[in-house]
Design a protein around this motif. Structure first.
Motif, PDB file in Angstrom:
ATOM      1  N   LYS A 180      21.850  -6.442  -4.132  1.00  0.00           N
ATOM      2  CA  LYS A 180      22.768  -6.900  -5.179  1.00  0.00           C
ATOM      3  C   LYS A 180      23.073  -5.838  -6.224  1.00  0.00           C
ATOM      4  CE  LYS A 180      22.311 -11.850  -5.178  1.00  0.00           C
ATOM      5  NZ  LYS A 180      22.173 -13.034  -6.009  1.00  0.00           N
ATOM      6  N   THR A 181      22.250  -4.813  -6.332  1.00  0.00           N
ATOM      7  CA  THR A 181      22.436  -3.842  -7.407  1.00  0.00           C
ATOM      8  C   THR A 181      22.659  -2.406  -6.956  1.00  0.00           C
ATOM      9  OG1 THR A 181      20.049  -3.539  -7.608  1.00  0.00           O
ATOM     10  CG2 THR A 181      21.059  -5.222  -9.017  1.00  0.00           C
ATOM     11  N   HIS A 182      22.545  -2.124  -5.672  1.00  0.00           N
ATOM     12  CA  HIS A 182      22.644  -0.734  -5.210  1.00  0.00           C
ATOM     13  C   HIS A 182      23.529  -0.604  -3.980  1.00  0.00           C
ATOM     14  CE1 HIS A 182      18.993  -0.585  -7.660  1.00  0.00           C
ATOM     15  NE2 HIS A 182      19.324   0.672  -7.878  1.00  0.00           N
ATOM     16  N   SER A 183      24.173   0.556  -3.886  1.00  0.00           N
ATOM     17  CA  SER A 183      24.979   0.917  -2.719  1.00  0.00           C
ATOM     18  C   SER A 183      24.663   2.353  -2.337  1.00  0.00           C
ATOM     19  CB  SER A 183      26.477   0.826  -3.034  1.00  0.00           C
ATOM     20  OG  SER A 183      26.850  -0.484  -3.330  1.00  0.00           O
ATOM     21  N   ILE A 184      24.900   2.657  -1.072  1.00  0.00           N
ATOM     22  CA  ILE A 184      24.811   4.026  -0.589  1.00  0.00           C
ATOM     23  C   ILE A 184      26.236   4.489  -0.347  1.00  0.00           C
ATOM     24  CG2 ILE A 184      24.093   5.527   1.313  1.00  0.00           C
ATOM     25  CD1 ILE A 184      21.696   3.651   1.692  1.00  0.00           C
ATOM     26  N   GLY A 185      26.567   5.667  -0.846  1.00  0.00           N
ATOM     27  CA  GLY A 185      27.873   6.270  -0.597  1.00  0.00           C
ATOM     28  C   GLY A 185      27.714   7.446   0.338  1.00  0.00           C
ATOM     29  N   ILE A 186      28.582   7.531   1.328  1.00  0.00           N
ATOM     30  CA  ILE A 186      28.560   8.653   2.270  1.00  0.00           C
ATOM     31  C   ILE A 186      29.982   9.195   2.381  1.00  0.00           C
ATOM     32  CG2 ILE A 186      28.082   9.426   4.617  1.00  0.00           C
ATOM     33  CD1 ILE A 186      26.042   7.188   4.844  1.00  0.00           C
ATOM     34  N   GLY A 237      14.182   1.101   1.948  1.00  0.00           N
ATOM     35  CA  GLY A 237      14.497   0.796   3.326  1.00  0.00           C
ATOM     36  C   GLY A 237      14.801   2.086   4.053  1.00  0.00           C
ATOM     37  N   ILE A 238      15.287   1.961   5.265  1.00  0.00           N
ATOM     38  CA  ILE A 238      15.652   3.130   6.063  1.00  0.00           C
ATOM     39  C   ILE A 238      17.111   2.991   6.460  1.00  0.00           C
ATOM     40  CG2 ILE A 238      15.321   4.273   8.290  1.00  0.00           C
ATOM     41  CD1 ILE A 238      12.420   3.663   8.112  1.00  0.00           C
ATOM     42  N   PHE A 239      17.856   4.099   6.370  1.00  0.00           N
ATOM     43  CA  PHE A 239      19.219   4.078   6.875  1.00  0.00           C
ATOM     44  C   PHE A 239      19.416   5.241   7.829  1.00  0.00           C
ATOM     45  CE2 PHE A 239      19.570   6.533   2.973  1.00  0.00           C
ATOM     46  CZ  PHE A 239      20.493   7.526   3.252  1.00  0.00           C
ATOM     47  N   ALA A 240      20.359   5.039   8.749  1.00  0.00           N
ATOM     48  CA  ALA A 240      20.636   6.030   9.782  1.00  0.00           C
ATOM     49  C   ALA A 240      22.138   6.095  10.016  1.00  0.00           C
ATOM     50  CB  ALA A 240      19.919   5.636  11.077  1.00  0.00           C
ATOM     51  N   PHE A 241      22.608   7.286  10.333  1.00  0.00           N
ATOM     52  CA  PHE A 241      24.028   7.461  10.623  1.00  0.00           C
ATOM     53  C   PHE A 241      24.218   8.712  11.471  1.00  0.00           C
ATOM     54  CE2 PHE A 241      23.161   9.678   6.716  1.00  0.00           C
ATOM     55  CZ  PHE A 241      23.898  10.850   6.788  1.00  0.00           C
ATOM     56  N   PRO A 242      25.294   8.742  12.266  1.00  0.00           N
ATOM     57  CA  PRO A 242      25.562   9.922  13.086  1.00  0.00           C
ATOM     58  C   PRO A 242      26.091  11.061  12.221  1.00  0.00           C
ATOM     59  CG  PRO A 242      27.295   8.305  13.387  1.00  0.00           C
ATOM     60  CD  PRO A 242      26.271   7.677  12.489  1.00  0.00           C
ATOM     61  N   ILE A 243      25.674  12.265  12.569  1.00  0.00           N
ATOM     62  CA  ILE A 243      26.116  13.426  11.789  1.00  0.00           C
ATOM     63  C   ILE A 243      26.181  14.650  12.684  1.00  0.00           C
ATOM     64  CG2 ILE A 243      23.780  14.032  11.035  1.00  0.00           C
ATOM     65  CD1 ILE A 243      25.113  14.759   8.273  1.00  0.00           C
ATOM     66  N   SER A 294      35.254   7.598  10.764  1.00  0.00           N
ATOM     67  CA  SER A 294      36.220   6.918  11.635  1.00  0.00           C
ATOM     68  C   SER A 294      35.772   5.512  12.028  1.00  0.00           C
ATOM     69  CB  SER A 294      36.489   7.747  12.892  1.00  0.00           C
ATOM     70  OG  SER A 294      35.297   7.930  13.623  1.00  0.00           O
ATOM     71  N   ASN A 295      34.489   5.188  11.815  1.00  0.00           N
ATOM     72  CA  ASN A 295      33.991   3.860  12.168  1.00  0.00           C
ATOM     73  C   ASN A 295      32.772   3.522  11.308  1.00  0.00           C
ATOM     74  OD1 ASN A 295      33.068   1.494  13.287  1.00  0.00           O
ATOM     75  ND2 ASN A 295      33.017   2.256  15.383  1.00  0.00           N
ATOM     76  N   LYS A 296      32.978   2.662  10.318  1.00  0.00           N
ATOM     77  CA  LYS A 296      31.882   2.303   9.401  1.00  0.00           C
ATOM     78  C   LYS A 296      30.735   1.588  10.097  1.00  0.00           C
ATOM     79  CE  LYS A 296      32.916   0.552   5.454  1.00  0.00           C
ATOM     80  NZ  LYS A 296      33.482  -0.122   4.292  1.00  0.00           N
ATOM     81  N   LYS A 297      30.957   1.081  11.297  1.00  0.00           N
ATOM     82  CA  LYS A 297      29.888   0.387  12.023  1.00  0.00           C
ATOM     83  C   LYS A 297      28.804   1.355  12.494  1.00  0.00           C
ATOM     84  CE  LYS A 297      32.691  -3.471  13.528  1.00  0.00           C
ATOM     85  NZ  LYS A 297      33.219  -4.216  14.668  1.00  0.00           N
ATOM     86  N   ASN A 298      29.038   2.649  12.343  1.00  0.00           N
ATOM     87  CA  ASN A 298      28.036   3.641  12.726  1.00  0.00           C
ATOM     88  C   ASN A 298      26.920   3.783  11.696  1.00  0.00           C
ATOM     89  OD1 ASN A 298      28.972   4.602  15.264  1.00  0.00           O
ATOM     90  ND2 ASN A 298      30.645   5.617  14.213  1.00  0.00           N
ATOM     91  N   PHE A 299      27.019   3.093  10.568  1.00  0.00           N
ATOM     92  CA  PHE A 299      25.972   3.114   9.541  1.00  0.00           C
ATOM     93  C   PHE A 299      25.001   1.973   9.813  1.00  0.00           C
ATOM     94  CE2 PHE A 299      24.203   1.657   5.500  1.00  0.00           C
ATOM     95  CZ  PHE A 299      23.725   2.834   4.976  1.00  0.00           C
ATOM     96  N   HIS A 300      23.706   2.289   9.770  1.00  0.00           N
ATOM     97  CA  HIS A 300      22.670   1.276   9.994  1.00  0.00           C
ATOM     98  C   HIS A 300      21.670   1.327   8.850  1.00  0.00           C
ATOM     99  CE1 HIS A 300      23.985   0.472  14.118  1.00  0.00           C
ATOM    100  NE2 HIS A 300      24.267   1.761  14.145  1.00  0.00           N
ATOM    101  N   TYR A 301      21.320   0.140   8.355  1.00  0.00           N
ATOM    102  CA  TYR A 301      20.357   0.046   7.251  1.00  0.00           C
ATOM    103  C   TYR A 301      19.374  -1.069   7.538  1.00  0.00           C
ATOM    104  CZ  TYR A 301      18.410  -0.610   2.617  1.00  0.00           C
ATOM    105  OH  TYR A 301      17.540  -0.724   1.573  1.00  0.00           O
TER     106      TYR A 301
END
Length: 174
Positions: free
Chosen positions: A13-19, A97-103, A70-77
């Motif tokens: 509710k209070t935080h976001s991750i920006g990429i 928590g843990i987040f993962a994304f293609p790079i 190109s596809n926001k579904k590639n972000f996992h949290y």
């Protein structure tokens, strides 16, 4: 805050991750994208329209990019994980928590030095690098198209491989 292609992912509710791509504006006005930037934002109540950047980390150099653009579904949290790899009780406000994304990471000479998934743990309002997962094979394209977490494993799937990588929170690696 020095982003282009910015995507926000709410984690509670209070935080976001920006990429996005970090940008640098030259004196002549040209904009240069100088790597991938990940940031932790506080978007609590009055700041929702103008979130406050608490922490940021730059990855790679000119030419680094992510398939998130190109596809926001590639972000996992995976929220609420602690060092014992169990869910916390306060899932609404817990930002760990843990987040993962293609790079795709490039060096200063614009050569690709890594292509795959990067994983980060959010701990004490910072990003702690957990590790990278790659399916890279010179003879064929092995883009990772899905990842998920089960117990203490991150499972990644590409056209030719399925890899289960065990998480080790004590050393912040996989």
């Amino acid at each position: 805050p020095n982003f282009s292609n910015l995507f926000f992912f709410s984690i509670n509710k209070t935080h976001s991750i920006g990429i996005g791509n970090e940008k640098f504006i030259e004196l002549n006005g040209n904009i240069i994208e100088i790597g991938v930037k990940i940031s932790l934002f506080d978007n609590f109540e009055k700041n929702k329209l103008n979130p406050i950047e608490h922490y940021s980390k730059s990855i790679g150099s000119i030419g680094s990019t992510s398939k998130i653009f190109s596809n926001k579904k590639n972000f996992h949290y995976w929220f609420g994980l602690n060092d014992n790899s169990s869910l916390s009780n306060d899932l609404i406000y817990n930002q760990e928590g843990i987040f993962a994304f293609p790079i795709s990471i490039t060096d200063e000479t614009r050569n690709v030095v890594f292509e795959g998934i990067s994983l980060f743990q959010i701990k004490s309002d910072q990003f702690v690098w957990v590790g990278n997962i790659t399916h890279y094979n010179i003879s064929q394209t092995n883009d990772i198209f899905d990842i998920f977490m089960t117990s203490n494993y991150i499972v990644s799937l590409s056209n030719h491989q399925l890899i289960a990588s065990q998480l080790d929170f004590s050393s912040s690696t996989i």
